[in-house]
Design a protein around this motif. Sequence first.
Motif, mmCIF file in Angstrom:
data_model
loop_
_atom_site.group_PDB
_atom_site.id
_atom_site.type_symbol
_atom_site.label_atom_id
_atom_site.label_comp_id
_atom_site.label_asym_id
_atom_site.label_seq_id
_atom_site.Cartn_x
_atom_site.Cartn_y
_atom_site.Cartn_z
ATOM 1 N N ILE A 182 0.772 -1.277 0.004
ATOM 2 C CA ILE A 182 -0.083 -0.015 -0.123
ATOM 3 C C ILE A 182 0.865 1.270 0.094
ATOM 4 O O ILE A 182 1.789 1.521 1.089
ATOM 5 N N PRO A 183 0.730 2.090 -0.923
ATOM 6 C CA PRO A 183 1.874 3.233 -1.202
ATOM 7 C C PRO A 183 1.415 4.234 0.135
ATOM 8 O O PRO A 183 0.416 4.383 0.672
ATOM 9 N N MET A 184 2.589 4.724 0.553
ATOM 10 C CA MET A 184 2.448 5.714 1.696
ATOM 11 C C MET A 184 3.685 6.544 1.843
ATOM 12 O O MET A 184 4.879 6.448 1.139
ATOM 13 N N LYS A 185 3.495 7.514 2.327
ATOM 14 C CA LYS A 185 4.485 8.633 2.481
ATOM 15 C C LYS A 185 4.996 8.962 3.855
ATOM 16 O O LYS A 185 4.341 8.570 4.862
ATOM 17 N N GLY A 186 6.353 9.808 4.089
ATOM 18 C CA GLY A 186 6.642 9.934 5.325
ATOM 19 C C GLY A 186 7.644 8.807 5.781
ATOM 20 O O GLY A 186 7.890 7.928 5.134
ATOM 21 N N PRO A 187 8.184 8.948 6.811
ATOM 22 C CA PRO A 187 9.429 8.349 7.397
ATOM 23 C C PRO A 187 8.749 6.842 8.023
ATOM 24 O O PRO A 187 9.601 5.985 8.324
ATOM 25 N N ILE A 188 7.560 6.659 8.271
ATOM 26 C CA ILE A 188 7.209 5.519 8.735
ATOM 27 C C ILE A 188 7.073 4.531 7.692
ATOM 28 O O ILE A 188 6.581 4.557 6.691
ATOM 29 N N SER A 189 7.487 3.123 7.915
ATOM 30 C CA SER A 189 7.580 1.997 6.951
ATOM 31 C C SER A 189 6.551 1.269 6.638
ATOM 32 O O SER A 189 6.283 0.650 5.366
ATOM 33 N N SER A 190 5.369 1.193 7.522
ATOM 34 C CA SER A 190 4.027 0.364 7.380
ATOM 35 C C SER A 190 3.170 1.090 8.081
ATOM 36 O O SER A 190 3.152 1.883 9.098
ATOM 37 N N PHE A 191 1.846 0.622 7.745
ATOM 38 C CA PHE A 191 0.632 0.979 8.507
ATOM 39 C C PHE A 191 -0.014 -0.036 9.591
ATOM 40 O O PHE A 191 0.849 -1.271 9.609
ATOM 41 N N ASN A 192 -0.553 0.378 10.426
ATOM 42 C CA ASN A 192 -1.008 -0.717 11.517
ATOM 43 C C ASN A 192 -1.819 -1.712 10.665
ATOM 44 O O ASN A 192 -2.300 -1.430 9.765
ATOM 45 N N ALA A 193 -1.705 -3.004 11.300
ATOM 46 C CA ALA A 193 -2.350 -4.085 10.612
ATOM 47 C C ALA A 193 -3.785 -3.764 10.456
ATOM 48 O O ALA A 193 -4.240 -4.460 9.274
ATOM 49 N N SER A 194 -4.416 -3.253 11.371
ATOM 50 C CA SER A 194 -5.968 -3.097 11.111
ATOM 51 C C SER A 194 -6.185 -2.341 10.063
ATOM 52 O O SER A 194 -7.148 -2.359 9.162
ATOM 53 N N VAL A 195 -5.670 -1.271 10.172
ATOM 54 C CA VAL A 195 -5.607 -0.215 8.870
ATOM 55 C C VAL A 195 -5.136 -0.567 7.555
ATOM 56 O O VAL A 195 -6.076 -0.321 6.570
ATOM 57 N N SER A 196 -3.937 -1.377 7.454
ATOM 58 C CA SER A 196 -3.762 -2.153 6.243
ATOM 59 C C SER A 196 -4.701 -2.870 5.785
ATOM 60 O O SER A 196 -5.354 -3.006 4.448
ATOM 61 N N GLY A 197 -5.502 -3.752 6.695
ATOM 62 C CA GLY A 197 -6.515 -4.610 6.180
ATOM 63 C C GLY A 197 -7.816 -3.928 5.725
ATOM 64 O O GLY A 197 -8.442 -4.412 4.785
ATOM 65 N N GLY A 198 -8.136 -2.654 6.689
ATOM 66 C CA GLY A 198 -9.256 -1.993 6.309
ATOM 67 C C GLY A 198 -9.053 -1.357 4.769
ATOM 68 O O GLY A 198 -9.911 -1.359 3.794
ATOM 69 N N MET A 199 -7.740 -0.795 4.726
ATOM 70 C CA MET A 199 -7.894 -0.226 3.173
ATOM 71 C C MET A 199 -7.772 -1.166 2.191
ATOM 72 O O MET A 199 -8.348 -0.910 0.911
ATOM 73 N N THR A 200 -7.384 -2.357 2.407
ATOM 74 C CA THR A 200 -7.187 -3.381 1.242
ATOM 75 C C THR A 200 -8.748 -3.838 1.103
ATOM 76 O O THR A 200 -9.021 -3.979 -0.250
ATOM 77 N N LEU A 201 -9.432 -3.951 2.262
ATOM 78 C CA LEU A 201 -10.891 -4.693 1.655
ATOM 79 C C LEU A 201 -11.801 -3.741 1.156
ATOM 80 O O LEU A 201 -12.434 -3.853 0.636
ATOM 81 N N TYR A 202 -11.628 -2.418 1.469
ATOM 82 C CA TYR A 202 -12.236 -1.425 1.005
ATOM 83 C C TYR A 202 -11.968 -1.100 -0.615
ATOM 84 O O TYR A 202 -12.607 -0.692 -1.407
ATOM 85 N N GLU A 203 -10.562 -1.294 -1.012
ATOM 86 C CA GLU A 203 -10.266 -1.432 -2.445
ATOM 87 C C GLU A 203 -10.735 -2.627 -3.231
ATOM 88 O O GLU A 203 -11.362 -2.490 -4.152
ATOM 89 N N VAL A 204 -10.966 -3.737 -2.568
ATOM 90 C CA VAL A 204 -11.800 -4.875 -3.082
ATOM 91 C C VAL A 204 -13.062 -4.600 -3.346
ATOM 92 O O VAL A 204 -13.695 -4.910 -4.585
ATOM 93 N N MET A 205 -13.773 -3.996 -2.261
ATOM 94 C CA MET A 205 -15.150 -3.707 -2.480
ATOM 95 C C MET A 205 -15.474 -2.486 -3.407
ATOM 96 O O MET A 205 -16.355 -2.657 -4.210
ATOM 97 N N ARG A 206 -14.481 -1.406 -3.532
ATOM 98 C CA ARG A 206 -14.554 -0.536 -4.390
ATOM 99 C C ARG A 206 -14.445 -0.909 -5.848
ATOM 100 O O ARG A 206 -15.182 -0.699 -6.699
ATOM 101 N N GLN A 207 -13.436 -1.847 -6.292
ATOM 102 C CA GLN A 207 -13.451 -2.520 -7.709
ATOM 103 C C GLN A 207 -14.677 -3.327 -7.998
ATOM 104 O O GLN A 207 -15.046 -3.208 -9.153
#
Length: 231
Positions: A182-207
Motif C-alpha cells: 500500500i503506497p505511503m509517504k513519510g518516515p514510517i515504513s508501514s501501516f497498522n495491521a488493522s488499517v492495512s487490512g481495512g484499506m485493502t478490503l475497501y479497495e476490493v469492495m470499490r473495484q
Amino acid sequence: MQSVLDLAIKRQVPVTFTTKEAMNQMVKGGLHQNVIGLIKETPYADLGEILSHWRKEGTKALLLILDGIQDPQNFGSLIRTALGCGVHGMIIPKDRAVGITPSVVKASAGAALHLPIARVVNIATTVDTLKKEGIWVYGASGEAKDLIYNLDLKIDLAIVIGAEGKGIRPLVKKKCDRLFSIPMKGPISSFNASVSGGMTLYEVMRQRSLHNNPPLPPFSKGGLGGFGEEE
C-alpha cells in the motif's frame, strides 16, 4: 439502563444486580459500562462450512487470513471492517495469535458474533486448500513492488495480513500467489495491521462495486451528456 433491562426481559435473559467491584473483577480490568453479558464460549466456524456458504451464495469469494495478529484491538477492528466489507469468513491460526476474547468482541462492536471465523492448525496448509478451491491468495507486504491499486481484485480472493511488526511468515508468504503493498509517504515504513487490512478490503469492495455498477461517462457522443443536448 432501562432499555437494556427491557430487552433482557423480552429475550428471557436472567438479570442479576451486583456491585461495581464485583463487575470489575469479572472483566479483569476491562471496561464494562455497568453492564456485563455472560455467554457461552463462542464456537469457531469450520473452514469447510465457510467455503460451502460461499459456493451457495454464488458471489466472488472474499476471505481474510490473519497470520499471527496478537493485539485484541487490531483483531477486533479487522473483524468489524471485514463484516462491513462482505467478507465470507476469516481464518486465524490456533497458536501464537489472539483468539475471540471478550476484549476482541468489544473491539469489534459485536461483529465477532456475526462473522464466521475459522481457527486452523496451519495457515500455509490452509492456503493450499483455498488454492485447490480456485481461490487466489494475495498477501500484504511492505516490500512488494505491486501496488494494491494496480491489481485485479474482482476474482475469487483471500487476503493475507501479517502479524504486527513481523508481517507474514516466510512460508506463508511463499505460498501467496501475489504480494502487494500500500503506497505511503513519510518516515514510517508501514501501516497498522488493522488499517492495512481495512484499506485493502475497501479497495476490493470499490473495484467490485464499480464492476457491477460502472459509472456513467461524463460525456456522451456528440456533446455533453445529461443536459438535454441532442446527439
